[in-house]
Design an enzyme around this catalytic site. Structure first.
Site, mmCIF file in Angstrom:
data_model
loop_
_atom_site.group_PDB
_atom_site.id
_atom_site.type_symbol
_atom_site.label_atom_id
_atom_site.label_comp_id
_atom_site.label_asym_id
_atom_site.label_seq_id
_atom_site.Cartn_x
_atom_site.Cartn_y
_atom_site.Cartn_z
ATOM 1 N N GLU A 1 48.847 39.651 34.071
ATOM 2 C CA GLU A 1 47.960 40.631 34.785
ATOM 3 C C GLU A 1 46.364 40.000 34.715
ATOM 4 O O GLU A 1 45.862 40.427 33.816
ATOM 5 C CB GLU A 1 48.195 41.929 34.422
ATOM 6 C CG GLU A 1 47.438 43.106 35.071
ATOM 7 C CD GLU A 1 45.975 43.261 34.702
ATOM 8 O OE1 GLU A 1 45.317 42.715 35.201
ATOM 9 O OE2 GLU A 1 45.787 44.207 33.830
ATOM 10 N N GLU B 1 39.016 37.112 37.970
ATOM 11 C CA GLU B 1 39.411 36.832 36.688
ATOM 12 C C GLU B 1 39.894 35.141 36.585
ATOM 13 O O GLU B 1 40.547 34.955 35.595
ATOM 14 C CB GLU B 1 39.973 37.808 35.966
ATOM 15 C CG GLU B 1 39.255 39.154 35.612
ATOM 16 C CD GLU B 1 40.424 39.918 34.666
ATOM 17 O OE1 GLU B 1 41.374 39.604 34.546
ATOM 18 O OE2 GLU B 1 39.863 41.150 34.435
#
Length: 748
Positions: free
Chosen positions: A197, A206
């Protein structure tokens, strides 16, 4: 001290954090120090950058892996309170969706790789799914789970969580970035399953794409199973006056007649926002949003195969209303399993289950589940916006790079070639947060500041003005309003970029650079003392400090610290603006925020109580413990309601040297309800005689307030607790504020 979090991810991108001032150089320093925790007794260490908000000075704190207690004297207890880890782990929809998908995917012995493992939650889910939690160890015959996490403080937390759940020794922890892993050294073989995740509100920020690329190239089998399986980006055209205010300083400034030009004609690129998507709680502004299109699909990203570094797509979008497109609001839909039965959406409340998934409506995430770790993303259009008519078709080009998504409109009258967007910022450009762009275009704010300045300049004799913060507005305004004044802008954050900016806008604002003196604070005292005893007669600040977007209100008192240190070069009758600061407080109903910051017990059956102190847990703390203050835009905190009168709890007098301050007050509740905490902010008194006050309270959208959440909600009102006593103390040695409260019971 304010801790600046330098948490590199598994790859080269900082993990989600509310603190946006971590530098790339510092992150690189951290990244160079990670290695496997079970690779022959190596001592793990990393650097944590700490900044004193009242001086701007920074220092490196060494965090050792061998330290048992992450809350020792060298490491702040709430080390990760500024991040949204706790909020993420309190997101039961997210946790449940990952649990269901992992249970469906991991059905027998296999090698599972968890990249960006955090507290180890997904790793434990995978281990339990293949029965490792019942075995004596991770031999490889019964399967294997490898948890890859590069941030040492999080690795230390993970070890505590695994130990509390009887999983230590059953999950292999590697304290490295995923691109540093070697087959045969760190892991014995390529992994069969990837669980990860590593998503931000935009999806890609990210480092999802480069992480997946490296994993498919080096760490996974040819056809791996993955959780999640796919993510789809959706967008929608909207008209919203507030979103327009947050990026169009050019047109808003053109509408005011105060003579100040922050963005003069022909210099529109000097000052603005960064061309990127901004994470925002769009539900909080839905009353001011006019939808101009149906939701449209932008990109799909498959986790189970190697993604491309960049793509472009051209979309034909039909306008559903007349209006001006101020922004594109986007979100993503996560498909966690390969069969397409488990989903998670970050869409706003007004978006429901997509039409092609109607049969899954009962299991599709419902609206009203506020969380702070994933929001919607906002892409601002050009300053003037795009005018559309109902049923008109608009051509939209969407482009994604490895880490971002951008958009560009093309109309039939204005054909443009579209290439990959260059997100580099010109050296001369000052990039400000959207909230400050909105403030600088606010005519009421400008009038308030300028009127106070005019009065101060009339009273000032020698008119040597020090702008103690990063306010380009005040520096320009003083030079523009008083032709005989000399201005010294400290620009502690902007530095040379601020000086270059003042030079470029000088002619448009009717001043010359010979009246601007560029001095560093360390040279200021000696320079003034050597120049015929010149004294500063006007000391001003907004206050605003460039890059400090997530500090608590009293951490903006840095200018008061400077006023104290520079007392010897201030004239006896120096005027300070603002002259006072009023710390204001009210009690509020904050159920969504309280729930998101609540202490953890079990997360999908796994004990997480060991992480509460480090992650800044608030709700559910023992009575002997106290949660941290948290900076939030209260208007974006979901369901909220003011329950009490607003009261001044203590006063800062900037005409005097900085010293400890304390105050005590009684706050009466004006409405009955459940109180979840107290909200604090500073109202700045610009002119004591006229009582000109600039409020930064929860009804103002441009500033963050401080929130102190209660350990447990308390029902208040005349029938229960009609009032509460609150006491606050400010310590100038560390810039910290302490707050005590006691609810007063009804005596009847």
């Amino acid at each position: 001290m304010l801790s600046i979090l330098l948490k590199p991810l598994h790859f080269t991108f900082p993990r989600r954090s509310a603190t946006a001032t971590a530098t790339a150089a510092a992150a690189a320093a951290v990244r160079g120090m990670s290695s496997s925790l079970d690779s022959g007794g190596l001592t793990q260490r990393m650097f944590q950058l700490k900044v004193d908000p009242l001086t701007g000075r920074s220092e490196w704190v060494v965090i050792e892996e061998e330290e048992e207690d992450i809350g020792n004297q060298t490491t702040p207890k709430a080390l990760l309170a500024a991040t949204s880890y706790l909020d993420m782990l309190n997101d039961s929809r997210r946790n449940r969706a990952f649990r269901q998908a992992i249970d469906k995917t991991v059905t027998g012995p296999c090698h599972v790789l968890d990249i960006g493992a955090g507290t180890g939650l997904l790793s434990m889910m995978a281990a339990q799914a293949m029965g490792l939690s019942d075995s004596k160890g991770s031999s490889g015959l019964n399967g294997m789970v490898t948890a890859c996490e590069s941030y040492l403080p999080m690795v230390k937390l993970m070890k505590k969580v695994l130990r509390a759940n009887g999983m230590d020794g059953k999950i292999r922890i590697i304290n490295k970035r995923s691109d540093e892993l070697d087959i045969g050294v760190d892991i014995p073989s390529r992994a069969d399953v990837l669980v990860s995740e590593i998503l931000d509100s935009e999806l890609l920020g990210e480092g999802l794409i480069p992480t997946l690329q490296h994993a498919h190239d080096k760490l996974l089998i040819e056809y791996p199973q993955t959780v999640p399986y796919r993510a789809t980006i959706y967008g929608q055209l909207v008209e919203c006056p507030y979103l327009w205010e947050m990026h169009d300083l050019v047109n808003r400034e053109a509408a005011v007649s105060d003579g100040i030009r922050l963005v003069p004609n022909g210099m529109f690129d000097l000052l603005g926002i960064k061309r990127q998507q901004y994470a925002m709680h769009c539900n909080s502004m839905k009353e001011g949003i006019k939808l101009l299109s149906e939701p449209f699909k932008v990109f799909d990203f498959d986790f189970w195969r190697r993604p491309d570094s960049s793509r472009e797509t051209e979309l034909q979008i039909k306008a559903t209303n007349d209006g001006t497109v101020h922004a594109i609001i986007s979100w993503w839909l996560l498909q966690l399993d390969s069969e397409g039965t488990i989903f998670y959406s970050t869409g706003p409340d007004w978006v429901h289950c997509p039409s092609d998934l109607k049969e899954l409506n009962s299991s599709f995430p419902s609206s009203g589940n506020w969380c702070d770790h994933w929001k919607q993303s906002v892409w601002f259009t050009s300053s003037s916006g795009l005018h559309v008519f109902k049923d008109e078709e608009v051509l939209l080009h969407a482009v994604h790079t490895e880490t971002s998504i951008s958009y560009q409109f093309e109309t039939s009258q204005d054909k443009k070639s579209v290439t990959l967007h260059d997100f580099c910022i010109p050296d001369c450009q000052i990039v400000l947060p959207p909230e400050r762009i909105a403030l600088y275009g606010d005519n009421c704010w400008r009038c308030l500041m300028l009127n106070a300045l005019r009065k101060a300049l009339r009273q000032s004799v020698h008119q040597l003005c020090l702008v103690a913060d990063d306010s380009i507005f005040l520096a320009i305004a003083v030079a523009h309003l008083c032709k005989s004044s000399h201005v010294i802008p400290l620009f502690p954050g902007l530095g040379n970029k601020g000086s270059e900016y003042l030079q470029r806008v000088a002619a448009a604002n009717n001043y010359t650079m010979d009246r601007i003196e560029i001095l560093k604070k360390k040279d200021l005292q000696s320079t003034l003392q050597d120049s015929n005893q010149r004294k500063i007669s006007l000391f001003v600040a907004e206050p605003f400090y460039y890059g400090n977007d997530s500090v608590l209100p009293w951490q903006n008192l840095r200018f008061w610290k400077d006023r104290t240190l520079l007392d010897s070069v201030l004239s006896k009758d120096v005027l300070i603006m603002p002259c006072r600061g009023l710390l204001r407080v009210c009690a509020m109903y904050l159920p969504d925020l309280w729930r998101s910051r609540c202490c953890l017990k079990e997360v999908e059956g796994f004990d997480h109580s060991a992480v509460n102190m480090t992650l800044g847990g608030c709700g559910g703390l023992p009575n002997t413990e106290e949660g941290p203050f948290l900076p939030f835009f209260i208007w974006q905190c979901g369901d909220t309601k003011v329950l009490s009168e607003t009261t001044t709890i203590l006063e800062f007098d900037f005409s005097k040297l900085m010293s400890p301050c304390s105050g005590k007050t009684q706050v009466r509740f004006r409405e009955s309800g459940m109180c979840h905490g107290f909200v604090l902010w500073i109202d700045w008194v610009l002119d004591a005689e006229d009582n000109t006050v600039l409020s930064t309270g929860p009804d103002k959208r441009h500033w963050k307030q401080a929130v102190k959440l209660l350990n447990e909600p308390v029902e208040v009102g005349d029938a229960h607790f009609p009032s509460t006593e609150i006491e606050a103390c400010f310590d100038p040695s560390n810039g910290e504020l302490t707050l005590k409260h006691a609810f007063v019971a009804n005596q009847r």
